[in-house]
Motif scaffolding. Sequence first.
Motif, PDB file in Angstrom:
ATOM      1  N   THR A 292      80.782  -3.564  99.915  1.00 21.65           N
ATOM      2  CA  THR A 292      80.364  -4.526  98.895  1.00 21.65           C
ATOM      3  C   THR A 292      80.966  -4.130  97.552  1.00 21.65           C
ATOM      4  O   THR A 292      81.035  -2.942  97.225  1.00 21.65           O
ATOM      5  CB  THR A 292      78.823  -4.553  98.779  1.00 21.65           C
TER       6      THR A 292
ATOM      7  N   GLU B 164      79.120  -2.266 105.991  1.00 23.98           N
ATOM      8  CA  GLU B 164      78.916  -3.298 104.974  1.00 23.98           C
ATOM      9  C   GLU B 164      79.540  -2.895 103.637  1.00 23.98           C
ATOM     10  O   GLU B 164      78.857  -2.390 102.743  1.00 23.98           O
ATOM     11  CB  GLU B 164      77.427  -3.584 104.811  1.00 23.98           C
TER      12      GLU B 164
ATOM     13  N   LEU C  70      80.869  -7.968 102.758  1.00 24.27           N
ATOM     14  CA  LEU C  70      81.041  -8.372 104.151  1.00 24.27           C
ATOM     15  C   LEU C  70      80.122  -7.542 105.037  1.00 24.27           C
ATOM     16  O   LEU C  70      79.808  -6.390 104.723  1.00 24.27           O
ATOM     17  CB  LEU C  70      82.484  -8.136 104.601  1.00 24.27           C
TER      18      LEU C  70
ATOM     19  N   ALA D  59      79.621  -9.182  95.900  1.00 25.97           N
ATOM     20  CA  ALA D  59      80.155  -9.888  97.068  1.00 25.97           C
ATOM     21  C   ALA D  59      80.483  -8.842  98.124  1.00 25.97           C
ATOM     22  O   ALA D  59      80.945  -7.743  97.794  1.00 25.97           O
ATOM     23  CB  ALA D  59      81.408 -10.682  96.701  1.00 25.97           C
TER      24      ALA D  59
ATOM     25  N   VAL E 194      73.898 -15.580 102.097  1.00 24.31           N
ATOM     26  CA  VAL E 194      74.618 -14.957 103.207  1.00 24.31           C
ATOM     27  C   VAL E 194      75.012 -16.049 104.194  1.00 24.31           C
ATOM     28  O   VAL E 194      74.212 -16.933 104.506  1.00 24.31           O
ATOM     29  CB  VAL E 194      73.750 -13.897 103.929  1.00 24.31           C
TER      30      VAL E 194
ATOM     31  N   TYR F 261      79.621 -11.135 112.393  1.00 22.63           N
ATOM     32  CA  TYR F 261      80.193 -10.964 111.055  1.00 22.63           C
ATOM     33  C   TYR F 261      79.414 -11.809 110.052  1.00 22.63           C
ATOM     34  O   TYR F 261      78.849 -12.847 110.398  1.00 22.63           O
ATOM     35  CB  TYR F 261      81.665 -11.398 111.043  1.00 22.63           C
ATOM     36  N   ASN F 262      79.409 -11.368 108.774  1.00 17.23           N
ATOM     37  CA  ASN F 262      78.823 -12.195 107.726  1.00 17.23           C
ATOM     38  C   ASN F 262      79.511 -11.922 106.394  1.00 17.23           C
ATOM     39  O   ASN F 262      80.203 -10.918 106.223  1.00 17.23           O
ATOM     40  CB  ASN F 262      77.299 -11.995 107.618  1.00 17.23           C
ATOM     41  N   ALA F 263      79.307 -12.850 105.465  1.00 17.79           N
ATOM     42  CA  ALA F 263      79.797 -12.713 104.093  1.00 17.79           C
ATOM     43  C   ALA F 263      78.627 -13.012 103.173  1.00 17.79           C
ATOM     44  O   ALA F 263      77.781 -13.855 103.485  1.00 17.79           O
ATOM     45  CB  ALA F 263      80.945 -13.693 103.831  1.00 17.79           C
ATOM     46  N   LYS F 264      78.569 -12.297 102.034  1.00 18.01           N
ATOM     47  CA  LYS F 264      77.460 -12.508 101.108  1.00 18.01           C
ATOM     48  C   LYS F 264      77.957 -12.463  99.671  1.00 18.01           C
ATOM     49  O   LYS F 264      78.969 -11.837  99.361  1.00 18.01           O
ATOM     50  CB  LYS F 264      76.377 -11.461 101.318  1.00 18.01           C
ATOM     51  N   ALA F 265      77.211 -13.136  98.812  1.00 18.16           N
ATOM     52  CA  ALA F 265      77.476 -13.121  97.375  1.00 18.16           C
ATOM     53  C   ALA F 265      76.141 -13.278  96.665  1.00 18.16           C
ATOM     54  O   ALA F 265      75.237 -13.954  97.164  1.00 18.16           O
ATOM     55  CB  ALA F 265      78.427 -14.242  96.978  1.00 18.16           C
TER      56      ALA F 265
END
Length: 195
Positions: free
Chosen positions: A102, A100, A89, A87, A58, A65-69
């Motif tokens: 995904t 969120e 947000l 993936a 993350v 804000y965040n982004a994850k994979a």
Amino acid sequence: DNGLSLDNADLARRNATAATTYLGGFVHYLGRYTTRLELGQRKLPGGGAQNILGGEQVIFFADGYNAKAGVWLGRRDDGRTERVFHAGLGIPLTKALRFEPTLFHSRSGVVGEKQSRGLLAAEYAFDAGQRLGGGVSFGRAYTAAEDHAVRGVSLTGSTPFAGRYRAHLFLSREEPGLGRTSTVFAVGLTRAWKE
């Protein structure tokens, strides 16, 4: 698997259950990164086991804000490897409420069998540290011969206690398309090394 049965299409198809145990950890570093790693093992019905490796990265940005994979791999005794990739947000709607979305894609290890799904989830954080969330999922499950709609709902909750600990609860119900409707119930405990 975030409760979406993406990693257990075979279990859903056979209406079977399998106990799974995980051990893992996560670390937050440099003020804007979190890495989570998990190892586990699942006892498969009829004998056999599945060794599991999962991870997620993350990245946190300004204004919440965040982004994850992430990835989840399950190597079975029969040689198949199940795979789940995701993936998403994290989008703050208010100080306490997050949205969120995904995307997930999985492959079961059987030729032509895969799933693609979207998850629309939200979480509310209370002032005392409790969190309550829920979501809806939707997508398609494919086999070599046909495809089916998949959909589900989930509820999550967690609460801090005794300083460094947090208790977690997860409940989901879904129609996976490749089998009967399934219910997932999970509880967990985390401990922070620092307050």
